[in-house]
Design a protein around this motif. Structure first.
Motif, PDB file in Angstrom:
ATOM      1  N   ILE A  83       0.844  -1.203   0.000  1.00  0.00           N
ATOM      2  CA  ILE A  83       0.000   0.000   0.000  1.00  0.00           C
ATOM      3  C   ILE A  83       0.875   1.247   0.000  1.00  0.00           C
ATOM      4  N   ASN A  84       1.898   1.270   0.866  1.00  0.00           N
ATOM      5  CA  ASN A  84       2.767   2.453   0.956  1.00  0.00           C
ATOM      6  C   ASN A  84       3.513   2.703  -0.346  1.00  0.00           C
ATOM      7  N   MET A  85       3.967   1.640  -1.004  1.00  0.00           N
ATOM      8  CA  MET A  85       4.741   1.813  -2.235  1.00  0.00           C
ATOM      9  C   MET A  85       3.857   2.279  -3.384  1.00  0.00           C
ATOM     10  N   ILE A  86       2.697   1.655  -3.516  1.00  0.00           N
ATOM     11  CA  ILE A  86       1.816   2.007  -4.634  1.00  0.00           C
ATOM     12  C   ILE A  86       1.244   3.404  -4.458  1.00  0.00           C
ATOM     13  N   SER A  87       1.067   3.846  -3.211  1.00  0.00           N
ATOM     14  CA  SER A  87       0.489   5.170  -3.000  1.00  0.00           C
ATOM     15  C   SER A  87       1.443   6.288  -3.398  1.00  0.00           C
ATOM     16  N   LEU A 161       1.987   5.644  11.889  1.00  0.00           N
ATOM     17  CA  LEU A 161       1.920   5.284  10.467  1.00  0.00           C
ATOM     18  C   LEU A 161       1.153   6.334   9.671  1.00  0.00           C
ATOM     19  N   ALA A 162      -0.039   6.714  10.189  1.00  0.00           N
ATOM     20  CA  ALA A 162      -0.878   7.665   9.460  1.00  0.00           C
ATOM     21  C   ALA A 162      -0.195   9.017   9.328  1.00  0.00           C
ATOM     22  N   ALA A 163       0.407   9.500  10.426  1.00  0.00           N
ATOM     23  CA  ALA A 163       1.024  10.822  10.413  1.00  0.00           C
ATOM     24  C   ALA A 163       2.225  10.873   9.478  1.00  0.00           C
ATOM     25  N   ASN A 164       3.060   9.833   9.500  1.00  0.00           N
ATOM     26  CA  ASN A 164       4.225   9.820   8.616  1.00  0.00           C
ATOM     27  C   ASN A 164       3.818   9.843   7.155  1.00  0.00           C
ATOM     28  N   LEU A 165       2.832   9.024   6.802  1.00  0.00           N
ATOM     29  CA  LEU A 165       2.399   8.977   5.401  1.00  0.00           C
ATOM     30  C   LEU A 165       1.742  10.276   4.986  1.00  0.00           C
ATOM     31  N   THR A 166       0.864  10.812   5.876  1.00  0.00           N
ATOM     32  CA  THR A 166       0.175  12.064   5.560  1.00  0.00           C
ATOM     33  C   THR A 166       1.172  13.202   5.366  1.00  0.00           C
ATOM     34  N   GLU A 204      10.606   9.351   0.778  1.00  0.00           N
ATOM     35  CA  GLU A 204       9.261   8.816   1.020  1.00  0.00           C
ATOM     36  C   GLU A 204       9.196   7.323   0.753  1.00  0.00           C
ATOM     37  N   VAL A 205       9.954   6.848  -0.219  1.00  0.00           N
ATOM     38  CA  VAL A 205      10.023   5.398  -0.476  1.00  0.00           C
ATOM     39  C   VAL A 205      10.592   4.710   0.756  1.00  0.00           C
ATOM     40  N   ALA A 206      11.683   5.297   1.289  1.00  0.00           N
ATOM     41  CA  ALA A 206      12.307   4.714   2.489  1.00  0.00           C
ATOM     42  C   ALA A 206      11.363   4.775   3.682  1.00  0.00           C
ATOM     43  N   VAL A 207      10.682   5.918   3.845  1.00  0.00           N
ATOM     44  CA  VAL A 207       9.753   6.076   4.977  1.00  0.00           C
ATOM     45  C   VAL A 207       8.628   5.054   4.886  1.00  0.00           C
ATOM     46  N   GLY A 208       8.093   4.852   3.683  1.00  0.00           N
ATOM     47  CA  GLY A 208       7.011   3.878   3.492  1.00  0.00           C
ATOM     48  C   GLY A 208       7.426   2.485   3.926  1.00  0.00           C
ATOM     49  N   LEU A 209       8.641   2.076   3.515  1.00  0.00           N
ATOM     50  CA  LEU A 209       9.133   0.741   3.873  1.00  0.00           C
ATOM     51  C   LEU A 209       9.400   0.656   5.371  1.00  0.00           C
ATOM     52  N   ILE A 210      10.050   1.690   5.905  1.00  0.00           N
ATOM     53  CA  ILE A 210      10.450   1.659   7.315  1.00  0.00           C
ATOM     54  C   ILE A 210       9.233   1.678   8.224  1.00  0.00           C
ATOM     55  N   GLN A 211       8.247   2.509   7.906  1.00  0.00           N
ATOM     56  CA  GLN A 211       7.061   2.606   8.768  1.00  0.00           C
ATOM     57  C   GLN A 211       6.294   1.296   8.790  1.00  0.00           C
ATOM     58  N   ALA A 212       6.203   0.626   7.646  1.00  0.00           N
ATOM     59  CA  ALA A 212       5.527  -0.674   7.607  1.00  0.00           C
ATOM     60  C   ALA A 212       6.280  -1.675   8.489  1.00  0.00           C
TER      61      ALA A 212
END
Lengths: 227, 87
Positions: A83-87, A161-166, A204-212
């Motif tokens: 989800i994080n990568m595709i978004s 998770l929500a705050a980092n992605l937002t 953001e790619v790194a953050v998505g992977l790390i947060q998951a």
């Protein structure tokens, strides 16, 4: 014309039909489809290797009777990562930026770890309310602090998770708007902002992977305390 | 019986006059539609993604299609942000 920056977080609709369910399920189903063949190709092999490394990393601190959680943790990691990568792709929706989704994942899983601990090892679970080697005068305060710390865990898990992605997506949106709307005479500024935008996308790619990974890791730690 | 035989024919084998009964013989229930989507994805996955020496092309085409779908979904919101001389 002032654009509404939070429009990117609105649920996507197609012909008045909300596509939230598709946005949540599709990434994992597309990226991690099972193979129909006995002999697989490069892609499936790469996925199997990644998942094997992840399972070894997450499950090694847990005792043997905790290994039944491996399937859940792997599925959770697959879902969140995909989800994080595709978004990050243009015009896609970010389900994990919605507090409803992250809290719906965090709260029941945290509660499961706490209930398991209280049912199977009550004394040991309750002993976590007071760290070892605490000074005697501080015991009442420490118990209160540890209780609050325990109760705040699901909120922290979901909101992190929500705050980092937002925040990440909002920053990308802002910088993209700046690149588009900067006037032509200010081209050095545009180049600088565009370079920062590219670096931010990599971040953001790194953050998505790390947060998951952090989400699943913290759940495994909570389970480790209680199992 | 005849409609079932027509359903088993491939699209390229169906004659133009047989097209309406061939289309009518399809299963349009939710279960049937889901099965059709699943079969279409399985065929695509086995042909372009699950290859012995697969590359990025197979998954990239799907993701590009997803971006297009996302653009269609968000067009109502995006059309207000187009370059215009007068807003």
């Amino acid at each position: 014309m002032i654009p509404n920056l939070f429009e990117i977080f609105a649920t996507p609709y197609l012909l008045k039909v909300p596509l939230m369910w598709l946005a949540v399920m599709a990434p994992a189903m597309i990226i991690f489809s099972p193979s129909q063949h006995l002999v697989t190709g490069r892609y499936i092999l790469l996925k199997k290797w990644t998942m094997k490394q992840f399972i070894k990393q997450i499950m090694s601190p847990l005792p043997t009777h905790g290994y039944k959680w491996a399937a859940l943790f792997t599925a959770l990691m697959i879902t969140l990562t995909s989800i994080n990568m595709i978004s990050l792709l243009p015009h896609t929706f970010t389900p994990t930026a919605q507090l409803a989704l992250t809290m719906a994942l965090a709260f029941p899983l945290w509660l499961a770890t706490v209930v398991i601990g209280l049912l199977k090892k009550t004394t040991r679970s309750l002993a976590h309310f007071l760290p070892e080697g605490s000074p005697t005068p501080l015991i009442p305060a420490l118990v209160v602090v540890e209780t609050i710390s325990l109760l705040i865990r699901p909120m922290a898990l979901g909101v992190r998770l929500a705050a980092n992605l937002t925040a990440g997506h909002l920053l990308l949106q802002l910088m993209a708007l700046a690149v588009i709307h900067l006037p032509t005479p200010m081209w050095p500024a545009t180049v600088a902002v565009a370079t920062t935008l590219m670096l931010l996308t990599i971040l953001e790619v790194a953050v998505g992977l790390i947060q998951a990974y952090v989400f699943v890791l913290l759940l495994s730690l909570y389970l480790q305390e209680n199992i | 019986m005849a409609s079932k035989l027509q359903v088993t024919k491939r699209l390229l084998d169906v004659k133009l006059q047989e097209l309406p009964p061939w289309l009518a013989a399809w299963d349009y229930s939710p279960k049937g539609l889901l099965r059709a989507v699943h079969q279409a994805w399985r065929c695509y996955h086995n042909k372009y993604i699950n290859m012995k020496k697969g590359g990025v092309a197979g998954i990239s085409m799907v993701l590009a299609g997803g971006c297009v779908l996302g653009y269609i979904c968000s067009y109502e919101r995006l059309k207000h942000s187009r370059w215009r001389k007068y807003h």
